[in-house]
Motif scaffolding. Sequence first.
Motif, PDB file in Angstrom:
ATOM      1  N   ASP A 186       0.820  -1.206   0.000  1.00 11.73           N
ATOM      2  CA  ASP A 186       0.000   0.000   0.000  1.00 11.73           C
ATOM      3  C   ASP A 186       0.860   1.265   0.000  1.00 11.73           C
ATOM      4  O   ASP A 186       0.530   2.248  -0.678  1.00 11.73           O
ATOM      5  CB  ASP A 186      -0.960  -0.002   1.192  1.00 11.73           C
ATOM      6  CG  ASP A 186      -2.069  -1.033   1.024  1.00 11.73           C
ATOM      7  OD1 ASP A 186      -2.357  -1.444  -0.127  1.00 11.73           O
ATOM      8  OD2 ASP A 186      -2.645  -1.458   2.051  1.00 11.73           O
ATOM      9  N   ILE A 187       1.963   1.265   0.730  1.00 11.92           N
ATOM     10  CA  ILE A 187       2.854   2.430   0.735  1.00 11.92           C
ATOM     11  C   ILE A 187       3.488   2.616  -0.635  1.00 11.92           C
ATOM     12  O   ILE A 187       3.568   3.747  -1.149  1.00 11.92           O
ATOM     13  CB  ILE A 187       3.925   2.307   1.835  1.00 11.92           C
ATOM     14  CG1 ILE A 187       3.269   2.502   3.211  1.00 11.92           C
ATOM     15  CG2 ILE A 187       5.059   3.303   1.624  1.00 11.92           C
ATOM     16  CD1 ILE A 187       4.190   2.199   4.384  1.00 11.92           C
ATOM     17  N   VAL A 188       3.908   1.538  -1.264  1.00  8.74           N
ATOM     18  CA  VAL A 188       4.491   1.649  -2.603  1.00  8.74           C
ATOM     19  C   VAL A 188       3.464   2.162  -3.597  1.00  8.74           C
ATOM     20  O   VAL A 188       3.756   3.025  -4.421  1.00  8.74           O
ATOM     21  CB  VAL A 188       5.084   0.297  -3.061  1.00  8.74           C
ATOM     22  CG1 VAL A 188       5.424   0.301  -4.530  1.00  8.74           C
ATOM     23  CG2 VAL A 188       6.319  -0.049  -2.235  1.00  8.74           C
ATOM     24  N   LEU A 189       2.249   1.675  -3.507  1.00  2.97           N
ATOM     25  CA  LEU A 189       1.210   2.088  -4.454  1.00  2.97           C
ATOM     26  C   LEU A 189       0.668   3.494  -4.183  1.00  2.97           C
ATOM     27  O   LEU A 189       0.364   4.236  -5.102  1.00  2.97           O
ATOM     28  CB  LEU A 189       0.047   1.093  -4.435  1.00  2.97           C
ATOM     29  CG  LEU A 189       0.319  -0.271  -5.067  1.00  2.97           C
ATOM     30  CD1 LEU A 189      -0.888  -1.174  -4.909  1.00  2.97           C
ATOM     31  CD2 LEU A 189       0.681  -0.118  -6.538  1.00  2.97           C
ATOM     32  N   ASN A 190       0.525   3.843  -2.885  1.00  2.43           N
ATOM     33  CA  ASN A 190      -0.156   5.092  -2.527  1.00  2.43           C
ATOM     34  C   ASN A 190       0.758   6.166  -1.968  1.00  2.43           C
ATOM     35  O   ASN A 190       0.317   7.292  -1.765  1.00  2.43           O
ATOM     36  CB  ASN A 190      -1.272   4.799  -1.530  1.00  2.43           C
ATOM     37  CG  ASN A 190      -2.244   3.776  -2.041  1.00  2.43           C
ATOM     38  OD1 ASN A 190      -2.622   3.790  -3.202  1.00  2.43           O
ATOM     39  ND2 ASN A 190      -2.635   2.835  -1.187  1.00  2.43           N
ATOM     40  N   GLY A 191       1.976   5.819  -1.635  1.00  2.00           N
ATOM     41  CA  GLY A 191       2.875   6.781  -1.001  1.00  2.00           C
ATOM     42  C   GLY A 191       2.620   6.845   0.496  1.00  2.00           C
ATOM     43  O   GLY A 191       1.713   6.207   1.021  1.00  2.00           O
ATOM     44  N   ILE A 192       3.426   7.636   1.188  1.00  2.00           N
ATOM     45  CA  ILE A 192       3.272   7.711   2.642  1.00  2.00           C
ATOM     46  C   ILE A 192       2.444   8.910   3.091  1.00  2.00           C
ATOM     47  O   ILE A 192       2.013   8.971   4.230  1.00  2.00           O
ATOM     48  CB  ILE A 192       4.646   7.744   3.352  1.00  2.00           C
ATOM     49  CG1 ILE A 192       5.474   8.944   2.903  1.00  2.00           C
ATOM     50  CG2 ILE A 192       5.393   6.459   3.117  1.00  2.00           C
ATOM     51  CD1 ILE A 192       6.743   9.145   3.715  1.00  2.00           C
ATOM     52  N   ALA A 193       2.200   9.844   2.189  1.00  2.00           N
ATOM     53  CA  ALA A 193       1.384  11.015   2.567  1.00  2.00           C
ATOM     54  C   ALA A 193      -0.074  10.610   2.634  1.00  2.00           C
ATOM     55  O   ALA A 193      -0.560   9.818   1.831  1.00  2.00           O
ATOM     56  CB  ALA A 193       1.577  12.126   1.547  1.00  2.00           C
ATOM     57  N   ALA A 194      -0.761  11.168   3.608  1.00  2.00           N
ATOM     58  CA  ALA A 194      -2.192  10.850   3.773  1.00  2.00           C
ATOM     59  C   ALA A 194      -2.998  11.461   2.656  1.00  2.00           C
ATOM     60  O   ALA A 194      -2.701  12.460   2.111  1.00  2.00           O
ATOM     61  CB  ALA A 194      -2.686  11.384   5.119  1.00  2.00           C
TER      62      ALA A 194
END
Length: 193
Positions: free
Chosen positions: A185-193
């Motif tokens: 999920d972090i790879v796909l969506n990034g770490i920013a909310a």
Amino acid sequence: MDESADTGTTARPRRAEAIFAATLELLATAGYEGLTMEAVALRAGVNKTTLYRWWKSKDEVLAAALTESDLLTFPVPDTGSLRGDLIETARSIHGLLTDAATAPIAAAVLAASPGRPSLAAVGRMFFADRAAREHPLFRRAVERGELDDRTDPRLVMDMLAGAIWFRVFLRAEQVEAADIDKAVDIVLNGIAA
């Protein structure tokens, strides 16, 4: 006597799987330094001349073992979504790094690589082969509109596999299924909310 067998793709010795298994077992148990052509031949039950007919050095037979052995392969998933495919691929990588049969091989390659350019070349060959096998996963995601065609599949897999390698081998920590899901999920969506 003909020492080759047609596998449908490229010719290789008749006892290729035995040779590959012997190579990987020796790497796992004796380390890179203990891996010799003589030891491989003995363990595989073949003549040393057979090995040298097909490979010039232990690095060449190791490269073949890493890329052609069935021991280190896993099917590329087709779950219908990029997220699902990445999760399944990451779980398969985790399995290879933690399974009793394959974890010592990965650890031996990792431990032996620094300062050994020939082994680093073997590692590059192994990972290039894996990237080629995983490419359809990314091609399908582009076709489904889930991924921009400018995305670098190698970088995506480096981030996912690297996180697993780091946690398993350097931190010596467990990787749970939820950890893999979060990493994807972090790879796909990034770490920013």
